[in-house]
Write a protein that holds these residues in place. Structure first.
Motif, PDB file in Angstrom:
ATOM      1  N   ALA A   8       0.830  -1.205   0.000  1.00  0.00           N
ATOM      2  CA  ALA A   8       0.000   0.000   0.000  1.00  0.00           C
ATOM      3  C   ALA A   8       0.867   1.259   0.000  1.00  0.00           C
ATOM      4  CB  ALA A   8      -0.909   0.002   1.227  1.00  0.00           C
ATOM      5  N   ASN A   9       0.530   2.198  -0.865  1.00  0.00           N
ATOM      6  CA  ASN A   9       1.167   3.516  -0.919  1.00  0.00           C
ATOM      7  C   ASN A   9       0.167   4.544  -0.422  1.00  0.00           C
ATOM      8  OD1 ASN A   9       3.812   3.077  -2.195  1.00  0.00           O
ATOM      9  ND2 ASN A   9       2.565   2.294  -3.878  1.00  0.00           N
ATOM     10  N   PHE A  10       0.610   5.433   0.465  1.00  0.00           N
ATOM     11  CA  PHE A  10      -0.251   6.437   1.078  1.00  0.00           C
ATOM     12  C   PHE A  10       0.233   7.838   0.714  1.00  0.00           C
ATOM     13  CE2 PHE A  10       0.989   3.179   4.275  1.00  0.00           C
ATOM     14  CZ  PHE A  10      -0.150   2.397   4.209  1.00  0.00           C
ATOM     15  N   THR A  11      -0.708   8.751   0.561  1.00  0.00           N
ATOM     16  CA  THR A  11      -0.392  10.171   0.394  1.00  0.00           C
ATOM     17  C   THR A  11      -1.391  10.968   1.234  1.00  0.00           C
ATOM     18  OG1 THR A  11       0.366   9.788  -1.867  1.00  0.00           O
ATOM     19  CG2 THR A  11      -0.100  12.066  -1.236  1.00  0.00           C
ATOM     20  N   SER A  12      -0.874  11.908   2.024  1.00  0.00           N
ATOM     21  CA  SER A  12      -1.758  12.733   2.857  1.00  0.00           C
ATOM     22  C   SER A  12      -1.981  14.092   2.207  1.00  0.00           C
ATOM     23  CB  SER A  12      -1.157  12.936   4.250  1.00  0.00           C
ATOM     24  OG  SER A  12      -0.121  13.902   4.216  1.00  0.00           O
ATOM     25  N   SER A  13      -2.980  14.796   2.708  1.00  0.00           N
ATOM     26  CA  SER A  13      -3.269  16.148   2.231  1.00  0.00           C
ATOM     27  C   SER A  13      -2.158  17.121   2.619  1.00  0.00           C
ATOM     28  CB  SER A  13      -4.610  16.634   2.772  1.00  0.00           C
ATOM     29  OG  SER A  13      -4.648  16.524   4.180  1.00  0.00           O
ATOM     30  N   ASP A  74      -7.764   7.156  13.849  1.00  0.00           N
ATOM     31  CA  ASP A  74      -8.601   6.299  13.023  1.00  0.00           C
ATOM     32  C   ASP A  74      -8.824   6.958  11.675  1.00  0.00           C
ATOM     33  OD1 ASP A  74      -9.110   4.219  14.916  1.00  0.00           O
ATOM     34  OD2 ASP A  74     -10.489   5.568  15.948  1.00  0.00           O
ATOM     35  N   LEU A  75      -8.880   6.127  10.638  1.00  0.00           N
ATOM     36  CA  LEU A  75      -9.174   6.589   9.290  1.00  0.00           C
ATOM     37  C   LEU A  75     -10.526   6.053   8.848  1.00  0.00           C
ATOM     38  CD1 LEU A  75      -5.747   5.844   7.560  1.00  0.00           C
ATOM     39  CD2 LEU A  75      -6.622   8.088   8.275  1.00  0.00           C
ATOM     40  N   HIS A  91     -10.310  10.233   5.388  1.00  0.00           N
ATOM     41  CA  HIS A  91      -9.792  11.260   6.275  1.00  0.00           C
ATOM     42  C   HIS A  91      -9.628  10.704   7.692  1.00  0.00           C
ATOM     43  CE1 HIS A  91     -14.144  11.417   6.811  1.00  0.00           C
ATOM     44  NE2 HIS A  91     -13.877  11.796   8.054  1.00  0.00           N
ATOM     45  N   VAL A  92      -8.914  11.462   8.509  1.00  0.00           N
ATOM     46  CA  VAL A  92      -8.794  11.130   9.925  1.00  0.00           C
ATOM     47  C   VAL A  92     -10.146  11.412  10.578  1.00  0.00           C
ATOM     48  CG1 VAL A  92      -7.648  11.731  12.105  1.00  0.00           C
ATOM     49  CG2 VAL A  92      -6.316  11.635   9.982  1.00  0.00           C
ATOM     50  N   LYS A  99      -6.761  14.550   4.985  1.00  0.00           N
ATOM     51  CA  LYS A  99      -7.204  13.566   3.996  1.00  0.00           C
ATOM     52  C   LYS A  99      -6.068  12.607   3.625  1.00  0.00           C
ATOM     53  CE  LYS A  99     -10.537  16.765   1.987  1.00  0.00           C
ATOM     54  NZ  LYS A  99     -11.636  16.315   2.767  1.00  0.00           N
ATOM     55  N   ILE A 100      -6.481  11.426   3.134  1.00  0.00           N
ATOM     56  CA  ILE A 100      -5.533  10.407   2.714  1.00  0.00           C
ATOM     57  C   ILE A 100      -6.040   9.726   1.452  1.00  0.00           C
ATOM     58  CG2 ILE A 100      -6.607   8.654   4.191  1.00  0.00           C
ATOM     59  CD1 ILE A 100      -3.796   7.429   4.586  1.00  0.00           C
ATOM     60  N   THR A 101      -5.105   9.348   0.576  1.00  0.00           N
ATOM     61  CA  THR A 101      -5.400   8.447  -0.525  1.00  0.00           C
ATOM     62  C   THR A 101      -4.480   7.236  -0.380  1.00  0.00           C
ATOM     63  OG1 THR A 101      -3.855   9.556  -2.023  1.00  0.00           O
ATOM     64  CG2 THR A 101      -6.157  10.254  -2.113  1.00  0.00           C
ATOM     65  N   ILE A 102      -5.002   6.075  -0.726  1.00  0.00           N
ATOM     66  CA  ILE A 102      -4.242   4.826  -0.603  1.00  0.00           C
ATOM     67  C   ILE A 102      -4.420   4.033  -1.886  1.00  0.00           C
ATOM     68  CG2 ILE A 102      -3.895   2.708   0.709  1.00  0.00           C
ATOM     69  CD1 ILE A 102      -5.396   4.088   3.053  1.00  0.00           C
ATOM     70  N   GLN A 103      -3.295   3.590  -2.451  1.00  0.00           N
ATOM     71  CA  GLN A 103      -3.317   2.691  -3.590  1.00  0.00           C
ATOM     72  C   GLN A 103      -2.661   1.390  -3.147  1.00  0.00           C
ATOM     73  OE1 GLN A 103      -1.733   5.937  -4.195  1.00  0.00           O
ATOM     74  NE2 GLN A 103      -3.818   6.632  -4.526  1.00  0.00           N
ATOM     75  N   GLY A 104      -3.365   0.272  -3.337  1.00  0.00           N
ATOM     76  CA  GLY A 104      -2.844  -1.030  -2.943  1.00  0.00           C
ATOM     77  C   GLY A 104      -2.687  -1.949  -4.135  1.00  0.00           C
ATOM     78  N   THR A 105      -1.601  -2.709  -4.131  1.00  0.00           N
ATOM     79  CA  THR A 105      -1.313  -3.666  -5.188  1.00  0.00           C
ATOM     80  C   THR A 105      -1.255  -5.061  -4.601  1.00  0.00           C
ATOM     81  OG1 THR A 105      -0.018  -2.001  -6.374  1.00  0.00           O
ATOM     82  CG2 THR A 105       0.306  -4.307  -7.024  1.00  0.00           C
ATOM     83  N   PHE A 106      -2.040  -5.982  -5.149  1.00  0.00           N
ATOM     84  CA  PHE A 106      -2.084  -7.364  -4.686  1.00  0.00           C
ATOM     85  C   PHE A 106      -0.721  -8.025  -4.891  1.00  0.00           C
ATOM     86  CE2 PHE A 106      -2.868 -11.895  -5.342  1.00  0.00           C
ATOM     87  CZ  PHE A 106      -3.629 -12.204  -4.214  1.00  0.00           C
ATOM     88  N   LEU A 107      -0.206  -8.688  -3.832  1.00  0.00           N
ATOM     89  CA  LEU A 107       1.075  -9.383  -3.914  1.00  0.00           C
ATOM     90  C   LEU A 107       0.931 -10.897  -3.871  1.00  0.00           C
ATOM     91  CD1 LEU A 107       3.201  -7.214  -1.453  1.00  0.00           C
ATOM     92  CD2 LEU A 107       3.138  -7.064  -3.949  1.00  0.00           C
TER      93      LEU A 107
END
Length: 111
Positions: A8-13, A74-75, A91-92, A99-107
């Motif tokens: 998972a890659n995360f980016t915050s506001s 908590d998100l 968001h929190v 705010k947060i965005t999350i991109q996940g890649t199946f492993l």
């Protein structure tokens, strides 16, 4: 959402990025990174997903979170998934400006 292990890659506001591993198994999500543990629930309806995840600092010598020096929060999240990845935004809880965005890649499958 497909059970499995995801990167998972995360980016915050705040413009801060991070990454970790998460395991999704039967509606539960657990994971972590070098400083934080992630625990929570994910609901899935076809390809739509939503959930709430607790983020708790376990390594006090580790880096700050993508929201700064927060130790426990908590998100609230929602998004979509396929067999290969997921995308979520949220968001929190109690602080909608964080705010947060999350991109996940199946492993891999989770046993």
């Amino acid at each position: 959402m497909k059970n499995g292990i995801y990167h998972a890659n995360f980016t915050s506001s705040l413009g801060i990025t991070g990454y970790g591993l998460v395991v999704v198994k039967d509606g539960a999500i657990n994971g972590g990174d070098p400083a934080y543990l992630y625990t929570g629930k994910i609901d899935s309806n076809n390809n739509l997903i939503s959930g709430q995840i607790n983020i708790n600092k376990w390594n006090q010598a580790g880096n700050d979170s993508i929201f700064g020096a927060a130790n426990n929060f908590d998100l609230a999240l929602q998004g979509n998934s396929t067999d290969k990845n997921f995308n979520m935004a949220g968001h929190v809880v109690g602080q909608p400006a964080l705010k947060i965005t999350i991109q996940g890649t199946f492993l891999s499958e989770a046993s």
